[in-house]
Design an enzyme around this catalytic site. Sequence first.
Site, PDB file in Angstrom:
ATOM      1  N   HIS A 184     -51.646  26.425 -32.534  1.00  0.00           N
ATOM      2  CA  HIS A 184     -53.109  26.539 -32.506  1.00  0.00           C
ATOM      3  C   HIS A 184     -53.733  25.606 -31.487  1.00  0.00           C
ATOM      4  CE1 HIS A 184     -53.763  28.854 -36.385  1.00  0.00           C
ATOM      5  NE2 HIS A 184     -54.260  29.523 -35.379  1.00  0.00           N
ATOM      6  N   GLU A 411     -45.195  47.874 -23.360  1.00  0.00           N
ATOM      7  CA  GLU A 411     -44.765  46.526 -23.741  1.00  0.00           C
ATOM      8  C   GLU A 411     -43.352  46.537 -24.308  1.00  0.00           C
ATOM      9  OE1 GLU A 411     -47.750  44.898 -26.357  1.00  0.00           O
ATOM     10  OE2 GLU A 411     -47.899  46.733 -27.515  1.00  0.00           O
ATOM     11  N   ASP A 435     -45.395  40.961 -24.786  1.00  0.00           N
ATOM     12  CA  ASP A 435     -44.293  41.612 -25.488  1.00  0.00           C
ATOM     13  C   ASP A 435     -43.253  42.161 -24.522  1.00  0.00           C
ATOM     14  OD1 ASP A 435     -44.583  41.369 -28.315  1.00  0.00           O
ATOM     15  OD2 ASP A 435     -46.442  42.498 -28.129  1.00  0.00           O
ATOM     16  N   CYS A 482     -52.688  43.559 -19.394  1.00  0.00           N
ATOM     17  CA  CYS A 482     -53.536  42.877 -20.373  1.00  0.00           C
ATOM     18  C   CYS A 482     -52.803  41.736 -21.074  1.00  0.00           C
ATOM     19  CB  CYS A 482     -54.096  43.863 -21.382  1.00  0.00           C
ATOM     20  SG  CYS A 482     -52.845  44.653 -22.391  1.00  0.00           S
TER      21      CYS A 482
HETATM   22  C1  PEP Z   1     -48.992  41.827 -24.953  1.00  0.00           C
HETATM   23  O1  PEP Z   1     -48.016  41.997 -25.682  1.00  0.00           O
HETATM   24  O2  PEP Z   1     -48.910  41.397 -23.783  1.00  0.00           O
HETATM   25  C2  PEP Z   1     -50.346  42.116 -25.443  1.00  0.00           C
HETATM   26  C3  PEP Z   1     -51.374  42.118 -24.620  1.00  0.00           C
HETATM   27  O3  PEP Z   1     -50.505  42.327 -26.768  1.00  0.00           O
HETATM   28  P1  PEP Z   1     -50.418  41.156 -27.881  1.00  0.00           P
HETATM   29  O4  PEP Z   1     -50.373  39.837 -27.163  1.00  0.00           O
HETATM   30  O5  PEP Z   1     -51.625  41.318 -28.724  1.00  0.00           O
HETATM   31  O6  PEP Z   1     -49.156  41.497 -28.582  1.00  0.00           O
HETATM   32 MG    MG Z   2     -48.267  43.112 -27.471  1.00  0.00          MG
END
Ligand code: PEP
Ligand code: MG
Length: 555
Positions: A184, A411, A435, A482
Amino acid sequence: MREIHGTGIGERVAFGPVVRMADALPEPSERASALDPGAEEARARASLSAVAVELADRGVRAGGAAKDVLDAQAMMAEDPTLITDIVQRLGQGRTAERAVFEAFAAFRDLLAGMGGYLGERAADLDDVSQRVVAHLSGVAAPGVPSPGHPFVLVARDLAPADTALLDLDQVLGLVTIGGGPTSHTAILAREKSIVAIVGAADADGIADGETVIVDAERDLVVQNPTVVQVGEARQRIADRAALAAAPITPGALADGTPVPLLANLGNADDADDAVRLGAEGVGLFRTEFLFLDRAVAPDVEEQQEQYRRLLAAFPGRKVVVRVLDAGADKPLAFLNDAHEENPALGLRGIRALRQAEGVLRGQLEALAAADAETEAELWVMAPMVATVEETRYFTGLARESGIRVAGTMVETPSAALIADRVLAACDFASIGTNDLTQYTMAADRLLGTVADLQSPWHPAVLRLIADVGAAGAAHGKPVGICGEAAADPLLAVVLVGLGATSLSMAPSALADVRASLARYTLDQAKQLATAALGADGAVEAQQAARDGAAAHAGA
Ligand code: PEP
Ligand code: MG
């Protein structure tokens, strides 16, 4: 001069005198209580509720992601199972201090043993325990010192309650001896844009009053720096201040190639800040963050209202909403009820939603209804897709529900390897590099022990991204990024060179990425990407890109 290594959060540098945070309170004595258990119970209950109120109050003052963390801590202080355990220990003649200490410690060990996301919450529980024991003993809870001048805070590990309320005018930087990249402390430091190094084990040797440079970009704390190092740090701090003050323009490369810069959000409340920082839309709205504490699925009306608020903040802009990515580190009680040995490889994302299709249909219905009420351009995507069949399933259901643009998160290595066919079955791809890195490198993204394998700079990951970029270009379909990788200014350039058509990130990273993209043409971005792809490992790939960038700057 001495260099201490850790994990840098963000890219910036800070410099100043150290103030150390007091260590934990001593363990309460095991002596028997002089009071009767009833009186001790009254003391314990009073302190537990006082601490719960104080934490909730801090949450209200801090707002944002910090509020969720502090609310969760406030709930820990009033957890009925913990209170029952405390009362039982009081019945055995313990003092309230000792009973609280023991009960929290037992619960802490249980959480730590579970590992992953829950394991990382063990530190939050320790903090609540310390606060309650301090309240019972009538002493101040260990917390952030206020020396009356700007300082670099060095702490063993910082509790969320402390991180949330750091006075950003006074705290120049933060160094923690413990903590990992997903603790955190790291999450909140990133959100608040605090220059931080976590997991700097050797920082124990830094004394109060010493001068340090906190260099997040290089994952380093420099103890007693040379005059030259201080000069360089000051220059970087001044450059960054100039950058933050620069006018906000749409994301673009030096040759004018547009690269829309979008925000990753988990709550509609954060939309206004994102717009202020120049987000040109939303590239990832993590809907599961809205419902982490729910026992039953939220109804369509409630969801529609949440999505309507989000979309209303971005009229005429693209907003990419991800349907619930439940499972692994983000379990939702109404979607993941069975124990799994390897939840990251289990019923997560689209897999969990298929098992509860009513929840998915309800979410798509709520999104389509919110879309009809607002002016944003809604795109909806599915997480954790591994097959073309899953892609077709989601796209079909989305269209049936009135969603106009349906996409797939890439991912899993599988989705990346067959991106051409995945893209033939949907409207766009968005690469989740967090991921994608975890699954490509077979390294749990929550585990500090394999942190060196979790770099999105690894050429294996970059190669997959290049394949997806090429598939997007062949189909004429957008490929966004993302994951956290998009927030790394140099990697952002490489990602565009690999074929990414937009980048989505925490809004606090937008200014740095915007400035970085503006330094390179598309050809130069492709050259950096080729250099990184040709390296043997993550460190070498990053270095190759840095060398390419330096050569370009010197040319
Ligand atoms: C990712 O896996 O890069 C992603 C954007 O999703 P999260 O981090 O929410 O798993
Ligand atoms: Mg993800």
